[in-house]
Design an enzyme around this catalytic site. Sequence first.
Site, mmCIF file in Angstrom:
data_model
loop_
_atom_site.group_PDB
_atom_site.id
_atom_site.type_symbol
_atom_site.label_atom_id
_atom_site.label_comp_id
_atom_site.label_asym_id
_atom_site.label_seq_id
_atom_site.Cartn_x
_atom_site.Cartn_y
_atom_site.Cartn_z
ATOM 1 N N LYS A 161 0.837 -1.193 0.000
ATOM 2 C CA LYS A 161 0.000 0.000 0.000
ATOM 3 C C LYS A 161 0.877 1.250 0.000
ATOM 4 O O LYS A 161 1.802 1.368 0.816
ATOM 5 C CB LYS A 161 -0.910 0.005 1.236
ATOM 6 C CG LYS A 161 -1.981 -1.074 1.202
ATOM 7 C CD LYS A 161 -3.012 -0.803 0.124
ATOM 8 C CE LYS A 161 -4.227 -1.711 0.301
ATOM 9 N NZ LYS A 161 -5.238 -1.481 -0.749
ATOM 10 N N ASP A 189 -0.364 -0.321 -4.613
ATOM 11 C CA ASP A 189 -1.723 0.227 -4.613
ATOM 12 C C ASP A 189 -1.694 1.579 -3.916
ATOM 13 O O ASP A 189 -1.421 1.662 -2.723
ATOM 14 C CB ASP A 189 -2.667 -0.728 -3.874
ATOM 15 C CG ASP A 189 -4.120 -0.295 -3.969
ATOM 16 O OD1 ASP A 189 -4.398 0.797 -4.517
ATOM 17 O OD2 ASP A 189 -4.986 -1.049 -3.486
ATOM 18 N N GLU A 215 -2.210 -0.120 -8.566
ATOM 19 C CA GLU A 215 -3.650 0.119 -8.498
ATOM 20 C C GLU A 215 -3.943 1.584 -8.187
ATOM 21 O O GLU A 215 -3.261 2.198 -7.360
ATOM 22 C CB GLU A 215 -4.272 -0.721 -7.372
ATOM 23 C CG GLU A 215 -4.383 -2.188 -7.677
ATOM 24 C CD GLU A 215 -4.956 -2.943 -6.484
ATOM 25 O OE1 GLU A 215 -5.991 -2.527 -5.935
ATOM 26 O OE2 GLU A 215 -4.346 -3.962 -6.100
ATOM 27 N N ASP A 240 -9.109 0.441 -9.717
ATOM 28 C CA ASP A 240 -9.808 -0.274 -8.641
ATOM 29 C C ASP A 240 -11.031 0.545 -8.208
ATOM 30 O O ASP A 240 -12.143 0.288 -8.661
ATOM 31 C CB ASP A 240 -8.847 -0.553 -7.478
ATOM 32 C CG ASP A 240 -9.523 -1.307 -6.331
ATOM 33 O OD1 ASP A 240 -10.737 -1.584 -6.430
ATOM 34 O OD2 ASP A 240 -8.862 -1.622 -5.329
ATOM 35 N N LYS A 264 -14.183 -6.244 -7.445
ATOM 36 C CA LYS A 264 -14.495 -6.707 -6.079
ATOM 37 C C LYS A 264 -16.001 -6.864 -5.989
ATOM 38 O O LYS A 264 -16.747 -5.974 -6.420
ATOM 39 C CB LYS A 264 -14.029 -5.685 -5.035
ATOM 40 C CG LYS A 264 -12.523 -5.565 -4.933
ATOM 41 C CD LYS A 264 -12.117 -4.475 -3.951
ATOM 42 C CE LYS A 264 -10.600 -4.356 -3.933
ATOM 43 N NZ LYS A 264 -10.169 -3.068 -3.348
HETATM 44 MG MG MG Z 1 -6.922 -1.470 -4.458
#
Ligand code: MG
Length: 367
Positions: A161, A189, A215, A240, A264
């Site tokens: 992240k 991401d 992402e 995303d 997702k």
């Molecule tokens: Mg993501």
Amino acid sequence: MKIKSIEVYKADIPLEEPFRISLGEIKAAKNIFIKINTDMNLFGMGEASPFPFIVSETQASDAAAAHDLARLLIGKDPREIENRLRELTGYLPHSPTIISAFDMALYDLLGKIANLPLYALLGGGKRTLVTDRTVGINTPDKMVEDAVAFKERGFPAIKVKLGTTAPEDIDRIRRIRKALGPEISLRTDANQGWDYVTALQALKGMEDQGIQYCEQPVAVWDFESMRRISSQVTIPIMADESVFDDHDAYKLISMGACDYLNIKLAKSGGIYVALKINAIAEAAGMRCMVGCMNETSLALTAAAHFVSARTNIQFADLDSADFLQENPVVGGITYDEGGKITISDAPGIGATIDPAFLRSLESFVVK
Ligand code: MG
């Protein structure tokens, strides 16, 4: 067959440790479980894991929504999934996470009626799935320590992240890559944390680090900056937060804004729309990933069936159960130490919540 009653449960499950991304910090999964009961002695189960910063839904708002949505379904045929979802999204067009729990429960039920595991019901086969493991934002030392620990547990890919400042994020990636060595897949991401200029600086500064993709470098609405970034850096860009549904997928792909889509179930409203997103991507020659929020292995199992059923889905980021202090699920996917996911051949999703755990939760029934 008719839907007779719907049970709604609120579950708070603490994380092993707080998890930080550029949008904020999460300390617990605050999820909802849905159980759809029929007049044929069969039930379906689904799970919603509302991630407020991303979907504008909370456990409280989802519980209230679930009450109203459940009332729309009582007495209806659960096998007509498209009709049932049209009723749900017609009433609440922008609450995909809670609707995904209903979608999952309907597919679970249909699989049980057909006596087929969900991947087979979707017309797919069983294939080997491997998930990455995600490292949250922290001090560089802690992020290196976490990344090394996950590599030692055998995960073949580490997702990091980012989304702070360009120099800090470049430093994080360089230190993590150095500690992990050149072989392991490294994904990033930014969770919308950068603007266009920062994204260019950050990504240019890590282009030589073997990054598999990045992402969501910029804000959810900023398709144009994503397009410009994609055209200027060699690291592939994955949308995303910018892709919730099939309409977003169509726009992003039409613009050439990204190289991959992250599907997702909590954003798409479940499997029904996830299949459409993947089909649009596949038609454009684009591969997808399937990711997660803070689900237990109930919703992760539904996602794993979907991944297994569609070979266009290249990457799986289905690690959230590994963050939880407790995973109160009976059946469903199992993980081996290398992040390898095994799906069972039980009908439907093949996973339920432990009845004793369910009884301990705040709940209500709509009849
Ligand atoms: Mg993501």
